[in-house]
Design a protein around this motif. Structure first.
Motif, PDB file in Angstrom:
ATOM      1  N   UNK A 141       0.813  -1.220   0.000  1.00 38.40           N
ATOM      2  CA  UNK A 141       0.000   0.000   0.000  1.00 38.40           C
ATOM      3  C   UNK A 141       0.849   1.275   0.000  1.00 38.40           C
ATOM      4  N   UNK A 142       0.530   2.169  -0.922  1.00 39.88           N
ATOM      5  CA  UNK A 142       1.267   3.438  -1.028  1.00 39.88           C
ATOM      6  C   UNK A 142       0.351   4.478  -1.683  1.00 39.88           C
ATOM      7  N   UNK A 143       0.772   5.740  -1.652  1.00 38.53           N
ATOM      8  CA  UNK A 143      -0.047   6.810  -2.241  1.00 38.53           C
ATOM      9  C   UNK A 143      -0.102   6.663  -3.764  1.00 38.53           C
ATOM     10  N   UNK A 196      -0.514  18.517  -3.028  1.00 34.02           N
ATOM     11  CA  UNK A 196       0.093  17.503  -3.883  1.00 34.02           C
ATOM     12  C   UNK A 196       1.555  17.372  -3.427  1.00 34.02           C
ATOM     13  N   UNK A 197       2.076  16.170  -3.493  1.00 29.37           N
ATOM     14  CA  UNK A 197       3.459  15.977  -3.055  1.00 29.37           C
ATOM     15  C   UNK A 197       4.328  15.777  -4.293  1.00 29.37           C
ATOM     16  N   UNK A 198       5.337  16.625  -4.434  1.00 27.60           N
ATOM     17  CA  UNK A 198       6.250  16.505  -5.587  1.00 27.60           C
ATOM     18  C   UNK A 198       7.583  15.977  -5.076  1.00 27.60           C
ATOM     19  N   UNK A 199       8.035  14.886  -5.689  1.00 26.68           N
ATOM     20  CA  UNK A 199       9.285  14.260  -5.249  1.00 26.68           C
ATOM     21  C   UNK A 199      10.262  14.123  -6.417  1.00 26.68           C
ATOM     22  N   UNK A 200      11.522  14.442  -6.145  1.00 28.53           N
ATOM     23  CA  UNK A 200      12.565  14.159  -7.136  1.00 28.53           C
ATOM     24  C   UNK A 200      12.811  12.657  -7.116  1.00 28.53           C
ATOM     25  N   UNK A 201      13.084  12.076  -8.279  1.00 30.33           N
ATOM     26  CA  UNK A 201      13.243  10.615  -8.359  1.00 30.33           C
ATOM     27  C   UNK A 201      14.477  10.112  -7.617  1.00 30.33           C
ATOM     28  N   UNK A 202      15.580  10.827  -7.716  1.00 31.30           N
ATOM     29  CA  UNK A 202      16.873  10.296  -7.237  1.00 31.30           C
ATOM     30  C   UNK A 202      17.217  10.687  -5.812  1.00 31.30           C
ATOM     31  N   UNK A 203      18.457  10.381  -5.406  1.00 32.70           N
ATOM     32  CA  UNK A 203      18.914  10.669  -4.041  1.00 32.70           C
ATOM     33  C   UNK A 203      19.119  12.170  -3.839  1.00 32.70           C
ATOM     34  N   UNK A 207      14.479  16.045  -1.158  1.00 33.63           N
ATOM     35  CA  UNK A 207      13.850  16.073  -2.478  1.00 33.63           C
ATOM     36  C   UNK A 207      12.336  15.939  -2.466  1.00 33.63           C
ATOM     37  N   UNK A 208      11.694  16.261  -1.326  1.00 33.53           N
ATOM     38  CA  UNK A 208      10.234  16.126  -1.239  1.00 33.53           C
ATOM     39  C   UNK A 208       9.614  17.478  -0.898  1.00 33.53           C
ATOM     40  N   UNK A 209       8.607  17.895  -1.683  1.00 32.47           N
ATOM     41  CA  UNK A 209       7.913  19.148  -1.360  1.00 32.47           C
ATOM     42  C   UNK A 209       6.422  18.885  -1.225  1.00 32.47           C
ATOM     43  N   UNK A 210       5.851  19.353  -0.143  1.00 34.09           N
ATOM     44  CA  UNK A 210       4.398  19.296   0.019  1.00 34.09           C
ATOM     45  C   UNK A 210       3.863  20.617  -0.553  1.00 34.09           C
ATOM     46  N   UNK A 211       3.048  20.533  -1.591  1.00 33.17           N
ATOM     47  CA  UNK A 211       2.615  21.749  -2.294  1.00 33.17           C
ATOM     48  C   UNK A 211       1.122  21.970  -2.058  1.00 33.17           C
ATOM     49  N   UNK A 212       0.811  23.083  -1.420  1.00 31.50           N
ATOM     50  CA  UNK A 212      -0.595  23.332  -1.061  1.00 31.50           C
ATOM     51  C   UNK A 212      -1.375  23.949  -2.213  1.00 31.50           C
ATOM     52  N   UNK A 246       8.062  12.660  -9.343  1.00 33.72           N
ATOM     53  CA  UNK A 246       6.827  11.946  -9.022  1.00 33.72           C
ATOM     54  C   UNK A 246       5.864  12.943  -8.410  1.00 33.72           C
ATOM     55  N   UNK A 247       4.642  12.964  -8.909  1.00 34.07           N
ATOM     56  CA  UNK A 247       3.592  13.769  -8.275  1.00 34.07           C
ATOM     57  C   UNK A 247       2.700  12.768  -7.554  1.00 34.07           C
ATOM     58  N   UNK A 248       2.540  12.978  -6.244  1.00 35.82           N
ATOM     59  CA  UNK A 248       1.942  11.927  -5.413  1.00 35.82           C
ATOM     60  C   UNK A 248       0.798  12.469  -4.582  1.00 35.82           C
ATOM     61  N   UNK A 249      -0.184  11.640  -4.396  1.00 32.58           N
ATOM     62  CA  UNK A 249      -1.335  11.946  -3.539  1.00 32.58           C
ATOM     63  C   UNK A 249      -0.846  12.348  -2.137  1.00 32.58           C
ATOM     64  N   UNK A 250      -1.441  13.392  -1.570  1.00 27.61           N
ATOM     65  CA  UNK A 250      -1.089  13.855  -0.223  1.00 27.61           C
ATOM     66  C   UNK A 250      -1.821  12.997   0.804  1.00 27.61           C
ATOM     67  N   UNK A 251      -1.063  12.405   1.706  1.00 25.44           N
ATOM     68  CA  UNK A 251      -1.671  11.538   2.736  1.00 25.44           C
ATOM     69  C   UNK A 251      -1.638  12.251   4.078  1.00 25.44           C
TER      70      UNK A 251
END
Ligand code: AMP
Ligand code: GLY
Length: 417
Positions: free
Chosen positions: A116-118, A140-147, A152-157, A183-188
């Motif tokens: 289970x994941x967003x 929305x959560x925007x994440x850079x793919x790499x290290x 590399x994670x931003x929570x964008x309101x 990656x644009x990811x669902x905000x949990x």
């Protein structure tokens, strides 16, 4: 047995302390280690990415086991390189380390294996990302793919913030190639916990659950950091533990087998407890930092024995002996951290706790010059204590911190509240 630890931070410092207690140990080495680590292990200035240098060191010092602390050498294939040459390594192959070094790969792995994941979408083109983000729900959560060292994670309101993140990662390349895919990811929404387990390729053995505090300031405000402090254990009920084992760890092991990934090391699962059950935020392929500094002090048994069992594929049936009580570990960070940490400030007060049985000091970013400890990184020290309950552990740690200082010193006052 001769053991070599790769790395130089607070996580490697606590690993060295723990391995040093093992009756199986003959001699302990660390590359490159640090001034603090050199007090308990033989250190040599070989960088973690100098694979040939590490191999020569292993031959010269007759190293039996290499324990890799950080993710970068694993992602670059250190385990593959050394184990091809017959050296035992604790840490996954490059194929396994991809679960941390590529968020896209990790998300696809979770999807395929029903972990289970967003919900998420991957983008490789900046304009296309912005076009589609217009139709996505915020936050929305925007994440850079790499290290990106945990940054590399931003929570964008709002859309504006998402566009900014996309531009920073993909156009301005603030994390270099790590941001060329996003990656644009669902905000949990929910509480978080860090799950770590030893993995031997077929089985796993869970460590006590802990919690990191990733934001810089109290009340979870300020920018994301590598982690400002951790507490262990986080008490979860038996049903929740059973769900985590069944839906995350069992499926993780099945996924490794299906894809033929060689994995003998630690899996770290960043988990969020949402209304619809636990969901995985991220995988790391090594001990968490600062979680290790709160979890490992609670291990009563022989850590090296468990590590060897994991490398040998014999974790089934092993048990970890865990001390009663709670460990709180708090990070002292430099002025300017995480953006531009100041360095070279004199640290005062450490000598007060040099022989303390109660206060543990793990060095993340320090160096020693003419007998003085100086700051040498963003996260400088972890101050930890074990006590029967969290209030007492907090009291001990904050008392110790009140006796320490350096210019610009910052720490959170709400760790474990
Ligand atoms: P990560 O590096 O992926 O663990 O993300 C760093 C932090 O960002 C996490 O510890 C969470 O606090 C937050 N985060 C990451 N993904 C999400 C998400 N999908 N929803 C809400 N918060 C998130
Ligand atoms: N504390 C989170 C990490 O180690 O990445």
């Amino acid at each position: 047995m001769n053991v070599l630890i790769i790395g130089s931070g607070g996580r490697e410092h606590v690993l060295c302390r723990k391995i040093k207690q093992s009756p199986l140990l003959t001699k302990l080495y660390a590359l490159p280690g640090s001034a603090a680590i050199s007090e308990i292990a033989d250190c040599s200035n070989v960088a973690a990415d100098d694979f040939e240098g590490i191999f020569s060191f292993c031959k010269n010092e007759k190293i039996d086991v290499v324990i890799v602390g950080p993710e970068a050498p694993l992602a670059a294939g250190l385990q593959d390189f050394l184990s091809d040459k017959g050296i035992k390594v604790f840490g996954p192959s490059a194929a396994g380390a991809k679960l941390e070094s590529s968020k896209e790969y990790a998300k696809e792995f979770m999807k395929k294996n029903e972990i289970p994941t967003a919900d998420f979408k991957v983008f490789t083109d900046c304009a296309k990302a912005k076009e589609e983000i217009k139709n996505m729900k915020h936050p929305l959560v925007i994440k850079a793919d790499g290290l990106c060292a945990g940054k590399g994670v931003r929570i964008c309101f709002e859309e504006k913030e998402s566009f900014q993140a996309v531009s920073d990662f993909m156009d301005k390349k603030i994390f270099g190639d790590s941001g060329s895919r996003i990656i644009a990811e669902e905000f949990l929404i929910g509480k978080e916990a860090s799950i770590m387990a030893f993995v031997d390729g077929n089985d796993f053995l869970m460590l006590p659950v802990s919690r990191d505090h990733k934001r810089l300031s109290d009340n979870n405000e300020g920018p994301n950091t590598g982690g400002m402090g951790a507490v262990c254990p986080v008490n979860l009920d038996d049903d929740t533990i059973a769900i985590i084992k069944k839906q995350v760890l069992d499926r993780f092991i099945e996924g490794l087998k299906k894809e033929n990934i060689s994995y003998r090391g630690i899996i770290y699962v960043g988990l969020m407890f949402t209304k619809s059950g636990p969901k995985v935020l991220e995988f790391n392929v090594r001990f968490g930092d600062p979680e290790a500094q709160a979890v490992l002090p609670l291990i009563d048994g022989d850590l090296l024995e468990i590590i060897i069992a994991a490398i040998d594929g014999k974790i089934a049936g092993k048990k970890l002996s865990i001390k009663k009580g709670v460990c709180v570990s708090i990070v002292l960070s430099s002025g300017g951290y995480p953006a531009n940490p100041e360095k070279g400030k004199e640290i005062k007060g450490l000598e007060n706790f040099a022989d303390s049985e109660e206060i543990m000091i793990f060095h993340s970013g320090t160096r020693k010059d003419s007998g003085k400890w100086l700051t040498n990184g963003g996260r400088v020290l972890n101050i930890a204590a074990v006590a029967p309950n969290i209030e007492e552990a907090r009291k001990k740690v904050y008392f110790a911190i009140s006796n320490m200082s350096f210019d610009g010193m910052h720490y959170r006052k709400d760790i474990g509240l």
